[in-house]
Write a protein that holds these residues in place. Structure first.
Motif, PDB file in Angstrom:
ATOM      1  N   GLU A 163       0.833  -1.202   0.000  1.00  0.00           N
ATOM      2  CA  GLU A 163       0.000   0.000   0.000  1.00  0.00           C
ATOM      3  C   GLU A 163       0.866   1.249   0.000  1.00  0.00           C
ATOM      4  N   ARG A 164       0.390   2.253  -0.713  1.00  0.00           N
ATOM      5  CA  ARG A 164       1.084   3.534  -0.721  1.00  0.00           C
ATOM      6  C   ARG A 164       0.064   4.625  -0.990  1.00  0.00           C
ATOM      7  N   SER A 165      -0.082   5.533  -0.072  1.00  0.00           N
ATOM      8  CA  SER A 165      -1.058   6.606  -0.241  1.00  0.00           C
ATOM      9  C   SER A 165      -0.597   7.574  -1.326  1.00  0.00           C
ATOM     10  N   TYR A 166      -1.538   8.029  -2.118  1.00  0.00           N
ATOM     11  CA  TYR A 166      -1.235   9.068  -3.101  1.00  0.00           C
ATOM     12  C   TYR A 166      -1.185  10.445  -2.438  1.00  0.00           C
ATOM     13  N   GLN A 167      -1.560  10.515  -1.160  1.00  0.00           N
ATOM     14  CA  GLN A 167      -1.651  11.789  -0.436  1.00  0.00           C
ATOM     15  C   GLN A 167      -2.652  12.727  -1.128  1.00  0.00           C
ATOM     16  N   GLN A 168      -3.665  12.128  -1.691  1.00  0.00           N
ATOM     17  CA  GLN A 168      -4.717  12.885  -2.369  1.00  0.00           C
ATOM     18  C   GLN A 168      -6.079  12.312  -2.024  1.00  0.00           C
ATOM     19  N   LYS A 169      -7.095  13.158  -2.200  1.00  0.00           N
ATOM     20  CA  LYS A 169      -8.482  12.722  -2.080  1.00  0.00           C
ATOM     21  C   LYS A 169      -9.215  13.111  -3.360  1.00  0.00           C
ATOM     22  N   GLN A 187      -9.744  16.244 -19.276  1.00  0.00           N
ATOM     23  CA  GLN A 187      -8.902  16.044 -18.107  1.00  0.00           C
ATOM     24  C   GLN A 187      -7.722  16.999 -18.127  1.00  0.00           C
ATOM     25  N   LYS A 188      -7.585  17.725 -17.044  1.00  0.00           N
ATOM     26  CA  LYS A 188      -6.456  18.640 -16.901  1.00  0.00           C
ATOM     27  C   LYS A 188      -5.615  18.208 -15.704  1.00  0.00           C
ATOM     28  N   PHE A 189      -4.309  18.175 -15.912  1.00  0.00           N
ATOM     29  CA  PHE A 189      -3.392  17.853 -14.831  1.00  0.00           C
ATOM     30  C   PHE A 189      -2.950  19.154 -14.163  1.00  0.00           C
ATOM     31  N   LEU A 190      -3.498  19.420 -12.992  1.00  0.00           N
ATOM     32  CA  LEU A 190      -3.031  20.539 -12.181  1.00  0.00           C
ATOM     33  C   LEU A 190      -1.804  20.081 -11.394  1.00  0.00           C
ATOM     34  N   SER A 191      -1.049  21.007 -10.874  1.00  0.00           N
ATOM     35  CA  SER A 191       0.114  20.617 -10.077  1.00  0.00           C
ATOM     36  C   SER A 191      -0.312  19.936  -8.780  1.00  0.00           C
ATOM     37  N   THR A 192      -1.574  20.148  -8.387  1.00  0.00           N
ATOM     38  CA  THR A 192      -2.095  19.551  -7.153  1.00  0.00           C
ATOM     39  C   THR A 192      -2.888  18.273  -7.412  1.00  0.00           C
ATOM     40  N   ALA A 215      -4.929  18.573   1.530  1.00  0.00           N
ATOM     41  CA  ALA A 215      -5.335  19.876   2.064  1.00  0.00           C
ATOM     42  C   ALA A 215      -6.184  20.649   1.054  1.00  0.00           C
ATOM     43  N   ILE A 216      -5.790  20.606  -0.220  1.00  0.00           N
ATOM     44  CA  ILE A 216      -6.542  21.298  -1.267  1.00  0.00           C
ATOM     45  C   ILE A 216      -7.938  20.697  -1.407  1.00  0.00           C
ATOM     46  N   SER A 217      -8.011  19.369  -1.396  1.00  0.00           N
ATOM     47  CA  SER A 217      -9.303  18.699  -1.528  1.00  0.00           C
ATOM     48  C   SER A 217     -10.223  19.055  -0.374  1.00  0.00           C
ATOM     49  N   ASP A 218      -9.670  19.098   0.832  1.00  0.00           N
ATOM     50  CA  ASP A 218     -10.481  19.453   2.002  1.00  0.00           C
ATOM     51  C   ASP A 218     -11.005  20.886   1.883  1.00  0.00           C
ATOM     52  N   GLU A 219     -10.171  21.787   1.374  1.00  0.00           N
ATOM     53  CA  GLU A 219     -10.612  23.177   1.168  1.00  0.00           C
ATOM     54  C   GLU A 219     -11.751  23.240   0.159  1.00  0.00           C
ATOM     55  N   LEU A 220     -11.634  22.468  -0.912  1.00  0.00           N
ATOM     56  CA  LEU A 220     -12.682  22.457  -1.934  1.00  0.00           C
ATOM     57  C   LEU A 220     -13.995  21.932  -1.374  1.00  0.00           C
ATOM     58  N   ALA A 227     -19.112  28.737  -4.948  1.00  0.00           N
ATOM     59  CA  ALA A 227     -17.661  28.929  -4.947  1.00  0.00           C
ATOM     60  C   ALA A 227     -16.954  27.713  -5.547  1.00  0.00           C
ATOM     61  N   PHE A 228     -17.459  26.523  -5.248  1.00  0.00           N
ATOM     62  CA  PHE A 228     -16.865  25.309  -5.797  1.00  0.00           C
ATOM     63  C   PHE A 228     -17.018  25.294  -7.319  1.00  0.00           C
ATOM     64  N   SER A 229     -18.203  25.646  -7.808  1.00  0.00           N
ATOM     65  CA  SER A 229     -18.455  25.662  -9.249  1.00  0.00           C
ATOM     66  C   SER A 229     -17.550  26.667  -9.948  1.00  0.00           C
ATOM     67  N   SER A 230     -17.338  27.805  -9.313  1.00  0.00           N
ATOM     68  CA  SER A 230     -16.458  28.828  -9.887  1.00  0.00           C
ATOM     69  C   SER A 230     -15.012  28.324  -9.949  1.00  0.00           C
ATOM     70  N   ALA A 231     -14.565  27.688  -8.874  1.00  0.00           N
ATOM     71  CA  ALA A 231     -13.196  27.152  -8.846  1.00  0.00           C
ATOM     72  C   ALA A 231     -13.014  26.078  -9.912  1.00  0.00           C
TER      73      ALA A 231
END
Length: 392
Positions: A163-169, A187-192, A215-220, A227-231
């Motif tokens: 197992e290895r976490s991607y550190q993403q949600k 599909q766009k590859f953001l740096s996050t 952290a970014i996913s939690d903020e979203l 605001a989510f739709s705008s982002a």
């Protein structure tokens, strides 16, 4: 030889395996902990969808459930780009003489159709709601784990799980777009992390999969719908105009998992019980469906040769077959996720050059498309029927 087969898990992979085995006159017991959703309202949107590639669609054709595709969205093309907007990759099914690359289908629709099919099949015993609490071995028994990433069956086996976490949600939701999607996936590859839209039946609706650093996913997730739709609209560079979230949002952590072995004496694993990958290419469920096809072929051959289904010597063929196919895909997804996350000026230029070169090199691009569409030289015999046509 008195072989018994028990499948634990009634999701897409477990139900498909039960249906394939029943079609080949195996007697199967299917254990599932809760009843599936079999009815829903017309405006009850769901972002839980699967991108079913062409080879997987042949598997459903083999099971004689063409109605599954009646309410599916064909996938004709894919547009991929990165956060610099200098690297672009465009796939089109017409370039490889296919009508489509695959189909986007609601998970609940697949489960409903297969569940109803199995309920009327005398070769299948469904135990639901039911959970296994111990393994009772009978001579020549085979217990198959199709019970997901946190598999109970896997815990009963003497195998190692890497197992290895991607550190993403990942965040999923149904999105309404200002422009029509024309059955193209974006599909766009953001740096996050990557953000993707998969076309649904409605020409202005798409299923969102937004994978981002924790952290970014939690903020979203904390943002208002507006605001989510705008982002999201900004993140996808207005490719489909203004975007609007029209369903609730769900979030789940992303972890790469891969069992060292897919089988032990009297046990085998399929789907997420054996492996989980990043959703960036939408290949997860397809890997599981091909596990199903290959394991079924191994069992068909074992019966023909009067061999025990649960014998490790029988099941090793399945492990070798699928690990050879799955391992490169699993680690390629990890590599892609890491490569596109790098945000360095020099590296960005190199990556853009490489991606654009692939986009302009027809042989390489078409080969990548064929891999994404599930083409393989090692398909089970029952999927090589030249009379099979892809449902459309």
């Amino acid at each position: 030889m008195n072989n018994t087969i028990t499948i634990v898990g009634g999701g897409i992979v477990g139900l498909t395996l039960a249906a394939v085995l029943a079609k080949n006159n195996f007697s199967v017991s299917l254990i599932e902990s809760k009843m599936p959703e079999l009815t829903w309202g017309k405006n009850n949107f769901t972002a839980r969808v699967s991108a079913i590639h062409l080879t997987s669609s042949k598997l459903f054709h083999y099971l004689e459930v063409p109605e599954l595709f009646n309410n599916s969205a064909p996938l004709y093309s894919m547009l991929i780009w990165d956060h610099t907007q200098n690297a672009h990759l465009h796939f089109d099914s017409r370039d490889v003489n296919e009508k489509q690359m695959g189909f986007i289908i609601e998970n609940r629709a697949i489960i409903k159709l297969l569940w109803k099919k199995l309920m009327h099949d005398e070769r299948v015993e469904i135990l639901c709601p039911h959970t296994p609490d111990e393994t009772i071995f009978k001579k020549n028994a085979l217990i198959i784990g199709a019970d997901g990433a946190h598999s109970w069956v896997r815990e009963q086996m003497p195998i190692t799980m890497h197992e290895r976490s991607y550190q993403q949600k990942a965040i999923i939701a149904v999105i309404e777009s200002e422009k029509t999607h024309n059955h193209c996936a974006y599909q766009k590859f953001l740096s996050t992390g990557p953000v993707a839209l998969l076309p649904l039946v409605n020409s202005h609706h798409a299923a969102l999969v937004w994978s981002a650093d924790n952290a970014i996913s939690d903020e979203l997730m904390q943002k208002s719908d507006e605001a989510f739709s705008s982002a999201l609209t900004t993140a996808l560079d207005f490719k489909l105009g203004k975007l609007k979230s029209i369903s609730s949002r769900s979030q789940f952590p992303l972890t790469m998992r891969h069992a060292e072995e897919y089988a032990s004496e009297n046990f085998a694993l399929v789907g997420d019980a054996a492996h989980t990958i990043h959703p960036l290419a939408g290949l997860g469920v397809n890997l599981g469906l091909m596990d199903v096809a290959c394991l079924a072929q191994v069992l068909i051959d074992a019966r023909a040769n009067k061999k025990s289904f649960g014998d490790l010597r029988t099941l090793r063929r399945y492990t070798r077959w699928r690990k050879a196919e799955n391992s490169p895909v699993i680690y390629a997804m990890r590599g892609l996720q890491e490569v596109f996350a790098i945000d360095d000026n020099t590296f960005n230029l190199v990556r853009s050059f490489g991606v654009n070169t692939i986009d302009q090199c027809t042989p390489i691009k078409n080969q990548l498309m064929k891999i994404a569409m599930g083409q393989s030289d090692e398909l089970p015999e029952f999927l090589q029927n030249p009379n099979f046509t892809v449902c459309s």
